[in-house]
Design a protein around this motif. Structure first.
Motif, PDB file in Angstrom:
ATOM      1  N   PRO A 275      -4.543  59.671  64.602  1.00  0.00           N
ATOM      2  CA  PRO A 275      -3.700  59.936  65.775  1.00  0.00           C
ATOM      3  C   PRO A 275      -4.482  59.859  67.076  1.00  0.00           C
ATOM      4  N   VAL A 276      -3.759  59.796  68.180  1.00  0.00           N
ATOM      5  CA  VAL A 276      -4.362  60.027  69.492  1.00  0.00           C
ATOM      6  C   VAL A 276      -4.628  61.527  69.567  1.00  0.00           C
ATOM      7  N   VAL A 277      -5.867  61.921  69.805  1.00  0.00           N
ATOM      8  CA  VAL A 277      -6.239  63.340  69.793  1.00  0.00           C
ATOM      9  C   VAL A 277      -6.451  63.822  71.227  1.00  0.00           C
ATOM     10  N   VAL A 278      -5.616  64.760  71.659  1.00  0.00           N
ATOM     11  CA  VAL A 278      -5.651  65.258  73.036  1.00  0.00           C
ATOM     12  C   VAL A 278      -6.091  66.725  73.039  1.00  0.00           C
ATOM     13  N   PRO A 279      -7.252  67.033  73.624  1.00  0.00           N
ATOM     14  CA  PRO A 279      -7.710  68.430  73.685  1.00  0.00           C
ATOM     15  C   PRO A 279      -6.993  69.209  74.791  1.00  0.00           C
ATOM     16  N   ILE A 280      -6.750  70.478  74.519  1.00  0.00           N
ATOM     17  CA  ILE A 280      -6.183  71.390  75.511  1.00  0.00           C
ATOM     18  C   ILE A 280      -7.015  72.671  75.503  1.00  0.00           C
ATOM     19  N   VAL A 281      -7.351  73.164  76.679  1.00  0.00           N
ATOM     20  CA  VAL A 281      -8.075  74.431  76.801  1.00  0.00           C
ATOM     21  C   VAL A 281      -7.183  75.408  77.553  1.00  0.00           C
ATOM     22  N   ILE A 282      -6.918  76.561  76.933  1.00  0.00           N
ATOM     23  CA  ILE A 282      -6.083  77.574  77.570  1.00  0.00           C
ATOM     24  C   ILE A 282      -6.904  78.827  77.827  1.00  0.00           C
ATOM     25  N   ASP A 283      -6.461  79.616  78.789  1.00  0.00           N
ATOM     26  CA  ASP A 283      -7.110  80.893  79.069  1.00  0.00           C
ATOM     27  C   ASP A 283      -6.100  81.818  79.729  1.00  0.00           C
ATOM     28  N   GLY A 284      -6.346  83.115  79.613  1.00  0.00           N
ATOM     29  CA  GLY A 284      -5.500  84.113  80.254  1.00  0.00           C
ATOM     30  C   GLY A 284      -4.366  84.632  79.392  1.00  0.00           C
ATOM     31  N   PHE A 285      -4.026  83.939  78.312  1.00  0.00           N
ATOM     32  CA  PHE A 285      -2.912  84.372  77.464  1.00  0.00           C
ATOM     33  C   PHE A 285      -3.250  85.657  76.711  1.00  0.00           C
ATOM     34  N   ARG A 286      -4.495  85.783  76.298  1.00  0.00           N
ATOM     35  CA  ARG A 286      -4.914  86.980  75.562  1.00  0.00           C
ATOM     36  C   ARG A 286      -4.850  88.216  76.447  1.00  0.00           C
ATOM     37  N   ARG A 287      -5.120  88.034  77.722  1.00  0.00           N
ATOM     38  CA  ARG A 287      -5.097  89.171  78.642  1.00  0.00           C
ATOM     39  C   ARG A 287      -3.685  89.532  79.083  1.00  0.00           C
ATOM     40  N   SER A 288      -2.808  88.554  79.136  1.00  0.00           N
ATOM     41  CA  SER A 288      -1.471  88.821  79.666  1.00  0.00           C
ATOM     42  C   SER A 288      -0.425  89.168  78.610  1.00  0.00           C
ATOM     43  N   PHE A 289      -0.673  88.787  77.341  1.00  0.00           N
ATOM     44  CA  PHE A 289       0.291  89.062  76.274  1.00  0.00           C
ATOM     45  C   PHE A 289      -0.349  89.865  75.140  1.00  0.00           C
ATOM     46  N   ASP A 290       0.500  90.474  74.306  1.00  0.00           N
ATOM     47  CA  ASP A 290      -0.013  91.091  73.091  1.00  0.00           C
ATOM     48  C   ASP A 290      -0.399  89.987  72.113  1.00  0.00           C
ATOM     49  N   LYS A 291      -0.952  90.370  70.968  1.00  0.00           N
ATOM     50  CA  LYS A 291      -1.488  89.376  70.035  1.00  0.00           C
ATOM     51  C   LYS A 291      -0.413  88.382  69.575  1.00  0.00           C
TER      52      LYS A 291
END
Length: 279
Positions: free
Chosen positions: A182-198
């Motif tokens: 497949p075409v492999v597209v990386p995504i980097v996320i941040d801030g979700f752990r601090r703003s939401f519960d698990k």
């Protein structure tokens, strides 16, 4: 579209469309009102093929990460650059977006079962079950289902298989890449752990900088690169290689915080300043 047309997994597309619309409206405020999701690279999404695209990302909550990606993907495909403003994009959503998730998570209650209908490719984890470490064989039907989803559209996967940061990349992801190319597209996320519960269902903290950076597709030699090479390439791309994990001095922590603040190049700073002026 015929009323009862189904996707390869037997899900009725008309029903799936309405579920995406409903949950899209419900979840939109979590990224636009209570917190402000900042996006980079959404224009990359418009240049991708209709199918056989694999998104690899780090993972911070069970559901909020995926929900945000559904918003960002659909907004980008409707011409929005790095914003999910004006939720009209959700009215005609892309229906062939799938995400890989643990079967036990998607069976744990009515709400996860509904989320599964929206696009889950449920697999049985080979290394962990019900909170305990296990060792079991990969189910070939799971591998086949991921291939089926790639043949039909876009697939989101979290190759660490956990919301814990800097855990090893599961080699199964690399095997899937070598097999299906497949075409492999990386995504980097941040801030979700601090703003939401698990689980990503409840808002834990407001006014957190949430970010999603979509990177250019990886260059992979499907025939000659081995599994270990691909695993390492993914670790670096989603910024989960051990080299990203470092112990910082108090001064470095302060500098790191200044850098994080400087990444608010999407306009979040001006928004905060306006709110402070009103106070």
């Amino acid at each position: 579209m015929p009323l009862f047309k189904r996707n390869p997994f037997g899900h009725i597309l008309f029903l799936k469309k309405w579920l995406i619309r409903i949950f899209g409206v419900i979840s939109h405020g979590r990224y636009r009102r209570f917190n402000n999701l900042q996006i980079e690279g959404s224009e990359i999404l418009r240049n991708l093929p209709e199918n056989n695209v694999l998104f690899v990302s780090n993972h911070q909550t069970y559901f909020a990460d995926v929900a945000a990606m559904f918003h960002v993907f659909n907004a980008a495909l409707k011409g929005r650059d790095n914003t999910i403003k004006n939720i009209g994009y959700i009215w005609q959503p892309k229906l062939n977006i799938y995400y890989v998730a643990a079967g036990e998570t998607m069976r744990a209650g009515l709400l996860p079962k509904i989320f599964a209908y929206v696009g889950s490719v449920s697999i049985e984890r080979t290394w962990r079950s019900e909170g305990k470490d296990v060792k079991r064989q990969v189910k070939m039907s799971d591998v086949s289902n991921i291939g089926k989803a790639l043949n039909d559209g876009w697939v989101i996967t979290f190759p660490q298989g956990t919301t814990t940061a800097f855990k090893p990349i599961r080699r199964g992801t690399a095997h899937i890449i070598k097999k299906h190319k497949p075409v492999v597209v990386p995504i980097v996320i941040d801030g979700f752990r601090r703003s939401f519960d698990k689980k990503g269902l409840q808002i834990k903290k407001r006014n957190v900088l949430q970010s999603m950076v979509i990177k250019e597709p990886l260059e992979i030699d499907y025939e000659n690169e081995d599994v270990a090479d691909i695993v390492t390439k993914i670790e670096y791309a989603i910024e989960q290689h051990p080299s990203f994990l470092k112990v910082l001095t108090p001064k470095q922590l302060e500098e790191e915080q200044d850098f994080i603040e400087s990444r608010r190049f999407w306009g979040a700073d001006s928004k905060e300043k306006e709110s402070k002026k009103k106070l």
